[in-house]
Design an enzyme around this catalytic site. Structure first.
Site, short mmCIF file in Angstrom:
data_model
loop_
_atom_site.label_atom_id
_atom_site.label_comp_id
_atom_site.label_asym_id
_atom_site.label_seq_id
_atom_site.Cartn_x
_atom_site.Cartn_y
_atom_site.Cartn_z
N LYS A 96 65.33 47.06 59.27
CA LYS A 96 65.68 48.37 58.23
C LYS A 96 66.65 48.64 57.77
O LYS A 96 67.25 48.72 57.09
CB LYS A 96 64.80 49.52 57.96
CG LYS A 96 63.81 50.14 59.09
CD LYS A 96 63.20 50.63 59.87
CE LYS A 96 62.45 50.34 61.15
NZ LYS A 96 61.16 49.82 61.24
N LYS A 196 64.14 52.93 54.83
CA LYS A 196 63.68 52.26 53.80
C LYS A 196 63.99 52.48 52.33
O LYS A 196 63.61 51.96 51.55
CB LYS A 196 61.98 52.82 54.22
CG LYS A 196 62.08 52.22 55.35
CD LYS A 196 60.44 52.58 56.58
CE LYS A 196 60.54 52.54 57.97
NZ LYS A 196 59.58 53.27 58.50
N GLY A 293 53.06 50.77 64.26
CA GLY A 293 51.99 50.21 65.16
C GLY A 293 52.40 48.79 64.72
O GLY A 293 52.90 47.98 64.10
#
Lengths: 392, 392
Positions: A96, A196, A293
């Protein structure tokens, strides 16, 4: 359907998960040719012949169609991704920071080399938000996008609001569970979700914004006093990233926010992320899933590889349509809770003050302030001050 | 980008909303040429010249590129849609019954005529579930799809579980608010969500299932006794449509279900719909939005028109890949709550009985039964019997 040959940079958990799923799945007709890693001596679950520490073994390799970039360092990633595209390879990335900071160059590289560059995993891991913005919300009916874009801070805030743990204890737990990035500052100061937000701003409204243009404020100074305030008012605290169109201008920020406990985003807990889209016609819609994750991130990388099998490219329709027409504005009001210990914030910065409270445990005010005053003030950086948006 | 010329069948609220949005939006480069309606004498918000009651004025009109079918009658709709495709026109439809019942023929028509047929509005109104299944979950990693696919029954169940109203009172309220279809039977007996499940089964797993092949059970017999049971156990009751792959076979049904109050689907209330997707890698993901009403339905129709501007077609990749490989199975167990008043259900149909309760207010049992036994039994149709799934 193609049989894509992949070259992967980085073989941490995401890369390894990707390898296993590619082996299990028949639908994604792709194979890993070569993996570039830093340390050739580290034990690996794959045959040695797969690995190299020479990036040109991948970037200059004519057998490789697609580069999958899964490393941490944004500048090294940009160099890899640029070279790959200039060599005619399509690229999948989850970086990102690199994408937010280099959007314009990355666009030019795609256009010049007629290659595809996909990065669904860069935003909210498993939630297919970029693809939905590109393909489904591709007309001009979208008016607002907001959500929880950072799993590690959401985990921390969820624990802080329920348990009796300190910020540092909870941060450590998040890191142990693998929800925090290598540098926790990016998460807890609201910088990671801002990257983001930059990427999603572009896909939602066609606006290229630099990370520095967007105001962010972290959660690291939230203390027991703030948490008590939230609990007394039946609020959660969430790190909210938000952008919306108001009068042909775009308001955007990334700020801790009090939300009523029954709000949808209040029910987005732990490492989950959520995005709420407001459109003229469909009203509000929610996408919800794991935002941190290895597996959720890997799933997005996998879907991008699957899309490349079908020659998918982002078309950036909004950019073509809105190019230069929409700009970020700083002339909008925020209703804020400001907690301070010693020195009162300069009240003249506020348009109005609704409440002032003082006690031995701490002081706070609730007031309305223009984003431009907030953004360019120094007092907000004092260690004893914490800002949380109220009802915005 | 094209300038699409639209012919619309039906001009109820969805059609009218569509007209207004097309006028407001610059991004969807389409205009309405002609609208076919039943009653030419009814006052309309548009100039008379737009209207006709002759379907060939649209279907045989070379100026029209796209037919938008928004009528209620499934068989009339199928005739319109077939003729349109045979005349080389692309079609947008919201008619779940027609699509679920004629999927195979509709596929053949698309292929033969090389036209596009889009129907996002047929499933869960504003939620872009078909597009996401087609474009994002297009590999074989999806294992399960379930959710609340019917806004009107969800509205009824939400009110039943919170208020003190009877089923009939709540149904009337839903109809007044425009959430119920013209025939409430389709909603309350779980037939409407079953049509949607058929369509989603095809896009999720490439399986063409006829509505009759899928077991459904409605909510019309749920009474105060059942609601008390739910409240005592901290359950909600939701009409859940579900399909999942187990050992290369597909389990599917549409049944009222008790869910713990803190389950995500328990928090999907009133006219909202939600879809939960389980994938091998991303774990569970949720899409949530309004599932009934004119605007949410109109928004999906609009997104389909917008997609036609870019020559979008469903590729039915799963159908190509799974063709004939996956079949529905009836050999799976359900854990059921069965409430009865007089006659006990035949206990020999059950594999096991966990609980039996009898009182003046009503009787129930909790047991495990194979779907095939349930589906082919007659006792489930008795007026005094109600079935609700427990923990499945």
């Amino acid at each position: 359907m193609k049989n894509l040959k992949l070259g992967i940079f980085g073989f941490g958990c995401v890369g390894q998960g990707l390898y296993h799923v590619l082996q299990q799945s028949n639908a994604i007709n792709s194979e890993i040719v070569k993996i570039c890693i830093k340390d050739l001596n580290k034990p690996r679950p794959l045959d040695k012949s797969y690995f190299t520490n020479q990036k040109d073994d991948l970037l200059q390799n004519d057998d490789i169609d697609v580069i999958v970039e899964l490393i941490d360092d944004a500048e090294a990633a940009f160099s890899i991704v640029s070279t790959a595209m200039n060599n005619g390879k399509s690229v999948v990335s989850a970086n990102k920071k690199m994408i937010a900071e280099h959007m314009e160059e990355l666009l030019a590289l795609q256009e010049k080399n007629k290659v595809s560059f996909l990065y669904e995993a860069s935003c909210c891991a498993s939630i297919p938000i970029i693809r939905n913005l590109e393909e489904y919300y591709d007309n001009d009916l979208l008016t607002s996008l907001e959500g929880i874009f950072n799993g590690s801070t959401n985990f921390i805030l969820t624990k802080l609001l329920t348990g009796g743990q300190t910020f540092d204890e909870v941060l450590k737990e998040a890191q142990n569970l693998g929800f925090a990035e290598s540098d926790p500052t990016l998460d807890v100061e609201g910088i990671d979700p801002k990257y983001k937000l930059c990427i999603l701003l572009f896909h939602a409204f066609g606006l290229i914004a630099k990370p520095d243009d967007i105001f962010n404020y972290g959660i690291s100074k939230i203390n027991t006093f703030d948490i008590n305030y939230a609990q007394r008012h039946n609020y959660s605290i969430k790190l909210i990233s938000k952008c919306r169109i108001v009068d042909e201008k775009i308001e955007a920020y990334c700020l801790p926010t009090f939300l009523p406990n029954d709000a949808v985003l209040s029910q987005t807990n732990n490492e989950y992320n959520a995005v709420i889209l407001e459109t003229a016609f469909a009203e509000s819609q929610l996408l919800y899933g794991k935002g941190a994750g290895d597996k959720p991130t890997g799933s997005a990388v996998l879907s991008d590889i699957s899309a490349l099998n079908h020659d998918y490219k982002y078309e950036y329709k909004k950019n073509a349509r809105n190019h230069g027409k929409l700009a970020l504005c700083e002339d909008f009001k925020l209703r804020l809770y400001v907690r301070y210990n010693d020195s009162t914030p300069p009240l003249e910065d506020f348009e109005s003050i609704e409440e002032k409270y003082a006690s031995k445990q701490g002081n706070f005010l609730v007031g309305t302030i223009q984003l431009k005053h907030l953004k360019h003030s120094n007092w907000i950086n004092e260690a004893s001050i914490s800002l949380i948006v109220l009802n915005n």
